[in-house]
Structures are given as structure tokens and as C-alpha cells.
Write a protein that holds these residues in place. Structure first.
Motif, PDB file in Angstrom:
ATOM      1  N   ASP A 171       0.823  -1.209   0.000  1.00 23.63           N
ATOM      2  CA  ASP A 171       0.000   0.000   0.000  1.00 23.63           C
ATOM      3  C   ASP A 171       0.854   1.254   0.000  1.00 23.63           C
ATOM      4  N   ALA A 172       2.026   1.197   0.683  1.00 30.10           N
ATOM      5  CA  ALA A 172       2.858   2.397   0.759  1.00 30.10           C
ATOM      6  C   ALA A 172       3.595   2.650  -0.552  1.00 30.10           C
ATOM      7  N   GLY A 173       3.734   1.649  -1.396  1.00 31.04           N
ATOM      8  CA  GLY A 173       4.328   1.891  -2.711  1.00 31.04           C
ATOM      9  C   GLY A 173       5.622   1.163  -2.997  1.00 31.04           C
ATOM     10  N   ALA A 174       5.958   0.119  -2.227  1.00 30.36           N
ATOM     11  CA  ALA A 174       7.158  -0.665  -2.539  1.00 30.36           C
ATOM     12  C   ALA A 174       6.957  -1.368  -3.878  1.00 30.36           C
ATOM     13  N   THR A 175       8.069  -1.638  -4.594  1.00 27.28           N
ATOM     14  CA  THR A 175       7.912  -2.187  -5.937  1.00 27.28           C
ATOM     15  C   THR A 175       8.313  -3.656  -6.050  1.00 27.28           C
ATOM     16  N   TYR A 176       8.923  -4.235  -5.010  1.00 24.89           N
ATOM     17  CA  TYR A 176       9.109  -5.688  -4.995  1.00 24.89           C
ATOM     18  C   TYR A 176       8.868  -6.162  -3.575  1.00 24.89           C
ATOM     19  N   VAL A 177       7.895  -7.004  -3.385  1.00 21.54           N
ATOM     20  CA  VAL A 177       7.524  -7.437  -2.040  1.00 21.54           C
ATOM     21  C   VAL A 177       7.417  -8.957  -2.019  1.00 21.54           C
ATOM     22  N   ALA A 178       8.107  -9.585  -1.070  1.00 19.54           N
ATOM     23  CA  ALA A 178       8.033 -11.038  -0.937  1.00 19.54           C
ATOM     24  C   ALA A 178       8.092 -11.398   0.537  1.00 19.54           C
ATOM     25  N   ARG A 179       7.638 -12.596   0.850  1.00 23.18           N
ATOM     26  CA  ARG A 179       7.740 -13.079   2.228  1.00 23.18           C
ATOM     27  C   ARG A 179       8.098 -14.563   2.175  1.00 23.18           C
ATOM     28  N   TRP A 180       9.074 -14.945   3.012  1.00 20.92           N
ATOM     29  CA  TRP A 180       9.479 -16.350   3.087  1.00 20.92           C
ATOM     30  C   TRP A 180       9.696 -16.699   4.551  1.00 20.92           C
ATOM     31  N   THR A 181       9.671 -17.994   4.837  1.00 19.48           N
ATOM     32  CA  THR A 181      10.060 -18.425   6.175  1.00 19.48           C
ATOM     33  C   THR A 181      11.484 -18.967   6.092  1.00 19.48           C
ATOM     34  N   ILE A 182      12.135 -19.111   7.244  1.00 19.47           N
ATOM     35  CA  ILE A 182      13.516 -19.588   7.222  1.00 19.47           C
ATOM     36  C   ILE A 182      13.606 -21.064   6.879  1.00 19.47           C
ATOM     37  N   ALA A 183      12.465 -21.755   6.787  1.00 20.33           N
ATOM     38  CA  ALA A 183      12.499 -23.157   6.381  1.00 20.33           C
ATOM     39  C   ALA A 183      12.633 -23.297   4.866  1.00 20.33           C
ATOM     40  N   GLN A 184      12.717 -22.179   4.143  1.00 23.14           N
ATOM     41  CA  GLN A 184      12.802 -22.214   2.677  1.00 23.14           C
ATOM     42  C   GLN A 184      14.068 -21.524   2.191  1.00 23.14           C
ATOM     43  N   PRO A 185      15.268 -22.061   2.496  1.00 20.21           N
ATOM     44  CA  PRO A 185      16.502 -21.328   2.155  1.00 20.21           C
ATOM     45  C   PRO A 185      16.711 -21.126   0.655  1.00 20.21           C
TER      46      PRO A 185
END
Lengths: 281, 78
Positions: A171-185
């Protein structure tokens, strides 16, 4: 074989090795931050040019990161890592700052800076290390603590609702956003390399484990228990599309949420302005 | 540092003194060849070892999941 030949290739490049002549890892046993540092070190050593990627850390458990990172680091005031990185980027647009921030650093004291840096779309990589608790100060509740979780300041369970940093960044305007957990190196490595090549504000959130405070008070005493719980709570973006809000309560949706190239980048705008006016003055 | 498994010109190495005993490597191993050993290191924690008849596939998942650079895969010298 000799012992030196068997040594891990990262160690001689680390700040702790430069300062003390040996490897020093200050994190608790099983802390997920080391896994993220490993992945980032791999990517940076692959690029070779460490001077182009300054590492900036805020305060929190993530401020111990420079010990186990390769390259040059700057240790900022609490929550002020992003403004420092913005200044670094504007002073020398060839750099690509990598900002390390914890959930307390970025989402409570540095919240304003986080939103405005995303709004201005400054070219940098922001790594948000989210362990859902204030680990460094003794396990107090954080703005990202899931509901029902026991911490030292919420002994009867967290009753407040928590922040979703990914939605906030989009919403604030970032242009690359991702989320991972540490179980997915492997996914972390791929996503981080993509963020390094992306021009614009990239935010990657890592859901980490804190066995010392988050796990011990929630009947998950060992890192292995926490990892199993984390894997059980992880939902991919594809599966989350078919689930309603009640099913997603307390789950971590992982994946690449956004990649866009239509917003102008801050240092490009200023370089254009300077060239129009004939100099920086 | 000691080599605990070698195959195809690569070795699986455990740096016992760096291990903090979190056992994440044992948990994530896809072919289940790692187990807690019967040795304590200088920190007083149990370090991982390879099972007697285990065949490691050198997939590097334990290397990527180790927070302390205590288990990793290196190509053999020469």
C-alpha cells in the motif's frame, strides 16, 4: 587434508574474523537469523563487488548481523536504518544499500521511515527479519506477535491484532515485495538475487524462529519443534487464494506478492533534476 | 573440522566446535542420514554425525539450514 583447506569459505571475509581473527556467532542456538545471513553471504560473494553493497542494520537482534556478514556494515540508531540508507543512495547512486531491520526496529519505532521510504521508492533492498517477539530485550510482545501467543508482557496471550508488513509495504508503494520463512533457504536465495537486480524499493520479510523467548514460553522448547510449527503454519500464495480469512488466521502466507516497474525511483528523479539545473547546487 | 562423508569428489564436513546443538540439520535432512552423535563438543552440546550405513546425497540442505556454518559441503582439494 589440512585444516585450513576444510574451512568454510565465508569465514575469512567476515567482520568478526577481521576484528578478532576467528569466527564469532552471537546468536542463540537455533536462531533463524544465521540461515538468512548465510544465504545473503552466498549471494554477495557471488557478485564479488562487496563495496557496492553496504549493509546497514538497525537495533534489535539483527544488529548482531554484521559479525557474521561479509562486506562493510553500518550500525544505525534504533529505527533509523532506512533514512541513513536513503542518504547513502542519494550521495552515491551507484551503491545498492541492503538494510537489515527487525520487526521492532522497522514496524514500531521506525514505522514512519519504513512507509516513507516505500513511498519514495528508493532503490535499496530491505530485509525485514520477523521473529514475532522483541528478542534482544527479553521477549516482550512486538507489533507482529500473532494473537494468542504468550510473551513476557502478554502472560495471558496476545489479545491485540498484529501488523501485516507485506500489505503495508504494497500500500505504501514498494515495488518488490516477498515473504518467506527460514524453512525455505532456496526460495530466500532466489528472491534475494531478484531483489538485488530489481531497481526500486524491495522488501523481503523473513518469518524467523526465536526458540529462547517465543518458543520457550509457548510450549515449543527446541528449535526443531519451532521449525515444525513454522512449516505447519506456512501457506503458499497459491493455496491462500482459495482460503477465507478464518482459515488464514495465524498462518504465514509466503510467496512473491508484487513486482512492478511503473513507479519512478528517487535517485533517478534527483539525477534528472540535477542535470536540468546543471549541478547539484 | 572433520570429514564425516565423502562421495563424488565432495565431502560433508562438521565443524564440531562451532555447533550449538540445535539439531536443525538432523530435522531437515531429506534422506535422514544424520543423527545425534555420542560426543560432546567444547560447548557441551551434542553434535550431528552420519548414521553407520547412511548414504548422504550431498544435497546441501543441511548447509543452507545451519545457522552457525557448522555443517557444510566442500569439493575435495586437488
Amino acid at each position: 587434508m589440512k585444516q585450513q583447506e576444510l574451512e568454510h569459505p565465508h569465514i575469512k571475509e567476515m567482520v568478526s574474523y577481521e576484528l578478532m581473527g576467528k569466527y564469532y556467532n552471537p546468536f542463540c542456538p537455533g536462531c533463524g537469523y544465521g540461515i538468512i545471513a548465510n544465504t545473503v553471504n552466498n549471494a554477495l560473494l557471488e557478485r564479488g563487488d562487496l563495496l557496492s553493497y553496504p549493509l546497514i542494520t538497525g537495533v534489535g537482534c539483527c544488529c548482531y548481523m554484521p559479525f557474521i556478514l561479509v562486506g562493510n556494515s553500518f550500525y544505525c540508531l534504533h529505527g533509523r536504518a532506512l533514512p541513513f540508507a536513503t542518504g547513502l543512495k542519494l550521495a552515491n547512486p551507484k551503491l545498492k544499500p541492503i538494510v537489515w531491520s527487525g520487526d521492532g526496529d522497522c514496524l514500531s519505532i521506525g514505522m514512519g521511515h519504513f512507509m516513507h521510504t516505500a513511498r519514495r521508492n528508493v532503490d535499496m533492498v530491505m530485509l525485514l527479519l520477523n521473529n514475532e517477539v522483541y528478542g534482544m530485550t527479553g521477549g516482550q510482545m512486538a507489533p507482529t506477535t500473532s494473537s494468542g501467543v504468550t510473551t513476557t508482557t502478554t502472560p495471558f496471550g496476545m489479545r491485540e491484532s498484529s501488523f501485516d508488513a507485506v500489505k503495508l509495504a504494497i500500500d505504501a508503494g514498494a515495488t518488490y515485495v516477498a515473504r518467506w520463512t527460514i524453512a525455505q533457504p532456496f526460495q530466500i536465495a532466489k528472491s534475494f538475487r531478484k531483489a538485488l537486480d530489481h531497481r526500486g524499493f524491495s522488501m523481503i520479510e523473513f518469518i524467523s524462529i526465536c526458540p529462547t523467548y517465543r518458543g520457550r514460553l509457548n510450549e515449543l522448547p527446541s528449535p526443531v519443534d519451532m521449525l515444525r510449527q513454522l512449516k505447519a503454519d506456512t501457506v503458499s500464495l497459491k493455496d491462500a487464494a482459495n482460503m477465507d480469512e478464518d482459515q488464514l488466521e495465524g498462518k504465514h502466507v509466503v510467496g512473491e506478492f508484487l513486482e512492478r516497474h511503473d513507479r519512478p525511483e528517487l535517485s533517478t528523479l534527483y539525477e534528472k533534476l540535477w542535470s536540468e539545473r546543471g549541478g547539484r547546487g | 573440522m572433520s570429514v564425516i562423508f565423502s562421495d563424488k569428489g565432495k565431502s560433508l564436513i562438521v565443524a564440531r566446535d562451532r555447533c550449538k546443538g540445535c539439531e536443525l540439520c538432523i530435522e531437515v535432512c531429506p534422506v535422514d542420514v544424520l543423527e545425534p552423535s555420542d560426543q560432546l563438543n567444547s560447548r557441551g552440546v551434542i553434535t550431528p554425525a552420519i548414521k553407520r550405513e547412511g548414504k548422504c546425497t550431498l544435497c546441501t540442505l543441511c548447509e543452507n539450514m545451519c545457522p552457525d556454518l557448522a555443517i557444510y559441503i566442500m569439493p575435495d582439494a586437488g
